[in-house]
Scaffold this active site. Structure first.
Site, PDB file in Angstrom:
ATOM      1  N   PHE A 259       1.318   5.303   0.597  1.00 24.85           N
ATOM      2  CA  PHE A 259       0.792   6.478   1.284  1.00 24.85           C
ATOM      3  C   PHE A 259       1.554   7.710   0.824  1.00 24.85           C
ATOM      4  O   PHE A 259       2.734   7.617   0.463  1.00 24.85           O
ATOM      5  CB  PHE A 259       0.978   6.336   2.800  1.00 24.85           C
TER       6      PHE A 259
ATOM      7  N   THR B 101       0.864  -1.170   0.000  1.00 20.17           N
ATOM      8  CA  THR B 101       0.000   0.000   0.000  1.00 20.17           C
ATOM      9  C   THR B 101       0.898   1.217   0.000  1.00 20.17           C
ATOM     10  O   THR B 101       1.927   1.236   0.672  1.00 20.17           O
ATOM     11  CB  THR B 101      -0.916  -0.001   1.229  1.00 20.17           C
TER      12      THR B 101
END
Lengths: 354, 354
Positions: A256, A254
């Site tokens: 960010f 993921t």
């Protein structure tokens, strides 16, 4: 206690005393820099350089990942002597967003969990927090549209990216895979582990759950049931980690973004994030990208998104390699700016991966 | 960037390279010890000694607290090379219990949040977790009865204590104390800040809330309203920290115990926790404590609790200074054991405070 252990311990004690001395010297130097700079003590490009260099120097046995974590803590502690940073993120506590905020800012930073991505932006815009951390590409949910929309509107800059690896684990309290009658998981996690499931658990029934945590909870109450979820979900529901890292793509991550009042300086290995749009005619996008292609500037990401303002039908989110102040990139951006009906430079920042 | 900053940064780079070298040497030594000991790599008394010594050696500018936190992380990272520890605690994530688990075991330990104190004990008894962390005295709620009851029954030993300071903060988004019309907080927090409130906010209305987090939430939606809560609750609800540390007793702490399969060895500054009972006759308790008094062994805590088993009317939870293997303590305990109808030694462990 045998003699050799005592000897090893004395050597550790000597090392620790030396470590302590060096850590305090480092804190003293960081404090002097803070004074010269009047408090603006977080420089993303500088920290990226420091961490990159240390990971290159590292000869083990500590892994690069552990070296990074320890030095993020050391830097964070030194910085907090001057001014502790406040970092807003998508809460609640215990989420991947919090993990990514700690990964970048260390545990000496004050953490501000926010109930929505909108409030993370608002917290930084209103200066309640120095920086914000928002998910932008989620391997289980794809692009995070709300983040992209808010980036278009905000006066804030992107000043960093954080990559967090997401591992899938088979959680099971039995003794062998043959005992697994049923597997619970979120549909996206099943998708990420298809190959492994096909080779190892072909005959088990697959039951979808609304989240991986819920899958673990269900499996914990049912003999013969396993779950695909995080290690942490296993701890939470007292399920054994039966097989680790069963995801088909081991680079399942993921991503960010860190948002703040300014973007980062040049670190030597940077990315620049842009939003752009052109009038809706054939080939418009290709034209816009041509100035990058001609200079062999890599595109690391291109994502189109319907515009909400009605002025353009689509906006394109583009990440390129290089810093906006590097000459090649600067001239390419100037050229794009002349062609595009919209060009917003979201910010330049160090690449999370080298 | 001015010259002096570049110079300071080069010195930091040189220090970092040296720190990295020493950290890896330390990890290598810890690994060798782990091999000699066949994996039993957590020795609470040894860690307490290492941390005490470093805090004594510390000349600043890093505070003793920061030095302890950094070295807990370093020790935790070195230990995780051999065998990562799993630590069960009273969840959910983000609680003081989690904070105390990280304070002792560092962030390289696996954390297992449990829904109840009973399940923390069960997780360690069933060896799903190596250690457990449970609250035992909570300055806002007093003794934690469930922990005391479970200590009486469990085969586990107490092998550590963790003290966590709890600070109260006035959270307020206005500009001066005169603007505060109303203060929200939990009744226990009001009680802890009585003197400060009497001198500083005599005319503000006090409204009780079910928790400090809820108090912060209420105050955040109401102009002229403040809350007494933690800094963290302020971050969470975007309230400014208006005044820090307003608690009347600055040593306001919560105490946690670490439970595990064995207690700790002698660290040189230890406590021993006991449960005992005597037949219900006048002076029985005084008689039981006399062997300690005669040897000038300090009692740091004495708490009576109705027995649930029906065999004794009351059981007494006693903490004494000293380790059960130290001769003075050992003979006192033997003497008590002869007099008491029940004596269970819960464990010896390093004092959290020196």
């Amino acid at each position: 206690m045998s003699e050799p252990i005592n000897e090893l311990r004395s050597r550790i004690d000597a090392l620790d005393a030396e470590l302590l001395k060096l850590l305090n010297q480092r804190a003293q130097l960081a404090r002097e820099i803070g004074r010269l700079k009047n408090g603006a003590v977080y420089r993303p490009e500088r920290e990226a350089q420091v961490l990159r260099r240390l990971k290159q120097l590292n000869g083990g046995p500590l892994s690069a990942e552990v070296v990074e974590r320890l030095f993020v803590e050391i830097i964070s502690a030194c910085r907090a002597l001057e001014q502790p940073l406040t970092v807003a993120y998508l809460g609640p506590e215990g989420t991947f967003s919090e993990e990514s905020a700690i990964k970048r800012f260390g545990s000496s930073a004050e953490r501000m969990p926010c109930p929505s991505i909108d409030e993370v932006f608002r917290a930084v815009e209103s200066r309640h927090a120095h920086y914000g951390v928002v998910p932008v590409e989620n391997s289980t949910e794809g692009a995070v549209g709300r983040t992209l929309d808010l980036l278009l509107q905000t006066p804030l800059k992107v000043c960093g990216e954080i990559m967090l690896q997401v591992h899938q684990t088979l959680l099971f309290n039995g003794d062998s895979l043959a005992e697994v009658k049923r597997v619970y998981s979120h549909p996206q996690s099943f998708a990420q582990c298809q190959q492994w499931l096909a080779s190892n658990l072909r005959h088990a029934e697959r039951v979808t759950a609304p989240s991986n945590a819920e899958a673990a909870r269900l499996a914990s109450g049912e003999p013969g049931a396993a779950a695909i979820a995080s290690r942490r979900a296993g701890s939470r529901f007292q399920l054994k980690v039966f097989v680790e890292n069963i995801e088909d793509d081991p680079r399942n991550t993921t991503r960010f973004l860190v948002i703040g009042p300014e973007d980062a300086g040049i670190s030597g290995n940077d990315k620049t994030s842009l939003v752009m749009s052109a009038t809706n005619r054939p080939g418009a996008m290709r034209d816009l990208l041509e100035p990058f292609a001609r200079r062999q500037i890599d595109l690391t990401r291109l994502e189109s998104r319907p515009s909400r303002t009605g002025l353009w039908e689509y906006v394109f989110y583009v990440d390129i390699k290089g810093h906006r102040e590097e000459p090649q990139v600067a001239t390419a951006l100037a050229e794009v700016g002349e062609k595009a009906s919209l060009l917003k430079i979201l910010g330049s920042y160090p690449c999370a991966r080298d």
